[in-house]
Motif scaffolding. Structure first.
Motif, short mmCIF file in Angstrom:
data_model
loop_
_atom_site.label_atom_id
_atom_site.label_comp_id
_atom_site.label_asym_id
_atom_site.label_seq_id
_atom_site.Cartn_x
_atom_site.Cartn_y
_atom_site.Cartn_z
N ILE A 87 0.85 -1.19 0.00
CA ILE A 87 0.00 0.00 0.00
C ILE A 87 0.88 1.24 0.00
CG2 ILE A 87 -1.76 1.31 1.27
CD1 ILE A 87 -2.45 -1.46 2.65
N ARG A 137 -2.39 -1.20 -3.60
CA ARG A 137 -3.35 -0.14 -3.30
C ARG A 137 -2.58 1.19 -3.23
NH1 ARG A 137 -6.23 -3.63 -4.32
NH2 ARG A 137 -7.88 -4.63 -3.11
N ALA A 229 -7.72 1.32 1.01
CA ALA A 229 -6.56 0.42 0.99
C ALA A 229 -6.92 -1.03 1.27
CB ALA A 229 -5.52 0.89 2.01
N THR A 237 -11.76 2.04 -8.06
CA THR A 237 -10.51 2.64 -8.52
C THR A 237 -10.78 3.89 -9.34
OG1 THR A 237 -8.32 2.15 -9.47
CG2 THR A 237 -10.24 1.33 -10.68
#
Length: 259
Positions: A87, A137, A229, A237
């Protein structure tokens, strides 16, 4: 509780103060391994020590996020330390207030580099690690200022924050091949160290212009980032969410008197 965060490797740029510190702390509380990225060693050390004292896992990396070589070093160090990168929270940003008549080209370039260019550089540096992991993410900290509202003295800041939203829309398509999502959180007025110095009268005035009658907390922003996340947000997205207590909703301040 978003259990999918536990054990994940997380980079938080601008992670030693304000919203970034809040993001780092909230992710650590959910069991993530957090890399606090900052320019100032003293602040970074304090943040890492606080996370560890609370039982979390954290390390630090000093970095100018507008410098490609340093950003690559950040990604390499994180992957080596935590076994990969899962992430990226691209939160680093500056917001010097200067009106256009007094603003120089260097002032403009500094804000664009720190806020917008760094978002691109940090994402680019993490792509090989997302590809290796098979997913990733990215959460960008944008703002309501620029994309939705304006404020005198923040032409460069507003442009950089609006630019981030343009960036994530194309980035979302390009990152999809790596099974990686990218989204943005857009904070309103959030209570941070910088605001505390402005005095209680100013803070009260700001709160009174918000329907929920309070400034946001860094945790309010961190919780939104945490959702983006998570595995639970795997099908989201290129999107953004405003976290502002309803600040942008009133047509005028008179509207708040009708509540």
């Amino acid at each position: 509780m978003l259990t999918s965060i536990s054990g994940k490797s997380v980079i938080v740029t601008g992670g030693s103060k304000g919203i970034g510190k809040g993001i780092a702390s909230v992710f650590a509380k959910q069991g993530a391994k957090v890399m606090v990225v900052a320019r100032t060693e003293k602040d970074a050390v304090v943040t890492v020590e606080e996370i560890k004292a609370a039982g979390g896992t954290a390390d630090m990396f000093l970095c100018d996020v507008a410098d490609w070589d340093q950003v690559m070093g950040m990604a390499e160090y994180t992957a080596k330390t935590f076994g990969g990168i899962d992430i990226l929270c691209a939160n680093a940003g500056i917001f010097p207030q200067v009106k256009m008549i007094e603003m120089g080209a260097d002032d403009w370039d500094q804000v664009m580099s720190t806020n917008l260019k760094s978002s691109f550089l940090c994402v680019k540096a993490c792509i090989p690690y997302f590809e290796k992991a098979g997913k990733g993410r990215v959460v960008i900290t944008s703002s309501i200022t620029g994309p939705v509202t304006g404020y005198p003295g923040w032409a460069h800041y507003g442009a950089s924050k609006a630019g981030q939203l343009g960036f994530i829309r194309t980035a979302a398509m390009e990152l999809s091949r790596y099974n990686t999502t990218i989204n943005a959180v857009m904070p309103g007025n959030i209570m941070t160290e910088g605001l505390a110095d402005l005095g209680q009268d100013y803070l009260d005035s700001m709160a009174n212009s918000i329907p929920l009658k309070r400034l946001g907390s860094v945790e309010d922003i961190a919780n939104a980032a945490l959702f983006f996340a998570s595995d639970e947000a795997a099908y989201i997205t290129g999107q953004s969410i405003i976290v502002d207590g309803g600040q942008i909703l009133p047509e005028s301040l008179d509207a708040l008197g009708e509540i």
